[in-house]
Write an enzyme that holds these catalytic residues in place. Structure first.
Site, PDB file in Angstrom:
ATOM      1  CG  ASP A 194      -2.007  -0.972   1.221  1.00 23.76           C
ATOM      2  OD1 ASP A 194      -2.072  -1.778   0.272  1.00 23.76           O
ATOM      3  OD2 ASP A 194      -2.833  -0.951   2.144  1.00 23.76           O
ATOM      4  CG  HIS A 234       2.352  -8.794   0.417  1.00 16.33           C
ATOM      5  ND1 HIS A 234       1.696  -9.922   0.845  1.00 16.33           N
ATOM      6  CD2 HIS A 234       2.186  -7.870   1.408  1.00 16.33           C
ATOM      7  CE1 HIS A 234       1.153  -9.706   2.038  1.00 16.33           C
ATOM      8  NE2 HIS A 234       1.435  -8.456   2.396  1.00 16.33           N
ATOM      9  CB  SER A 258      11.040   3.509   4.685  1.00 13.91           C
ATOM     10  OG  SER A 258      11.920   4.287   3.918  1.00 13.91           O
TER      11      SER A 258
END
Length: 285
Positions: free
Chosen positions: A92, A149, A252
């Protein structure tokens, strides 16, 4: 640049980055309820974190702040785009920049770029397959889901821990701190995929306590020196598209790199485009 931005950038150079990050790391791992519960609640309120999609909903359910920050999502909260030729977002966040790797340089922000070789740990041979290829820089904001991921199925070939600075990572620092992503502490993971080699670079930042991977846990070594680990022998690690590969303990940036003529970013993607983990971001050639 405004005076406020000048002061912010100046402070980045003066602050004891690693000492401050260790102190925040201690606080983030504290399990004392009267410390961690108000801290988690305040963070949720400050950044408007969507707890409806998290498996655990309240501060009391988390062991510590880090446990909250790397929270799991409910099953079905994210959909992994299907198709063997589809590359998906690893996290995200939002696109910081993306485009071609030109003359061995990666675009950072207006007036700023940095070396691909330096980003990947200073080894020319490691960087060679990505020369003339494509990159995408994805920024994870404080409110985002902070597990990373796989964009595509891959077998881990090599991991490089690169020590460095811990500048904050945001639009202001990207525009004003030279070589930001190539000077900050980072983890470089090289995967072999059906679309050629892929580099996933997890970039640390100010008050990022640590970076973890699913194959080795906490990766920041006791001695902050460059460390290369070969994963081709004896037991390779293969991760499927959409499978978790790591996480930030405080967030980050992820930099993705692919080889020349291997993938094309989707036309609608541009700087500041929002992303959700698992959505399509590119097609393989």
């Amino acid at each position: 640049m405004s005076f406020k931005d000048q002061a912010f950038i100046g402070a980045q150079y003066l602050l004891p980055q690693h000492l401050l990050s260790r102190a925040v790391g201690w606080l983030a791992s504290c399990e004392t309820s009267w410390i961690k519960n108000p801290l988690i609640r305040a963070f949720i309120d400050q950044y408007d974190v969507n707890m409806n999609e998290a498996q655990r909903k309240t501060a009391e359910e988390f062991r510590c702040f880090n446990d909250f920050f790397t929270r799991e999502l409910e099953d079905g909260a994210r959909t992994i785009a299907s198709g063997d030729d589809v590359i998906v977002s690893p996290a995200d966040g939002a696109v910081s920049q993306l485009g071609p790797i030109e003359n061995g340089r990666i675009f950072q922000a207006k007036g700023q770029d940095y070396s691909l070789i330096e980003l990947l740990g200073g080894d020319t041979q490691r960087a060679e397959p990505f020369m003339g290829g494509e990159f995408a820089t994805i920024y994870l904001s404080p409110k985002d889901y902070h597990r990373v991921h796989m964009p595509v199925t891959g077998t881990l070939r090599e991991v490089v821990y690169v020590p460095g600075d811990l500048f904050s990572v945001n639009k202001t620092t990207a525009e004003n701190v030279p070589r930001l992503f190539a000077r900050n502490e980072r983890l470089v993971a090289i995967f072999d995929t059906e679309h050629g080699p892929m580099a996933m670079v997890l970039v640390g930042a100010m008050i990022v306590a640590a970076i973890e991977t699913v194959w080795a846990g906490l990766i920041t070594p006791p001695k902050r020196q460059l460390k290369v680990t070969d994963f081709t022998n004896p037991q390779p690690v293969t991760l499927q598209k959409g499978e978790e590969m790591g996480r930030f303990l405080l967030g980050s940036t992820v930099v993705l790199c692919f080889g020349k003529d291997k993938i094309d970013w989707l036309d609608q993607l541009k700087a500041d485009s929002p992303l959700r983990m698992g959505e399509a971001i590119a097609k393989a050639d």
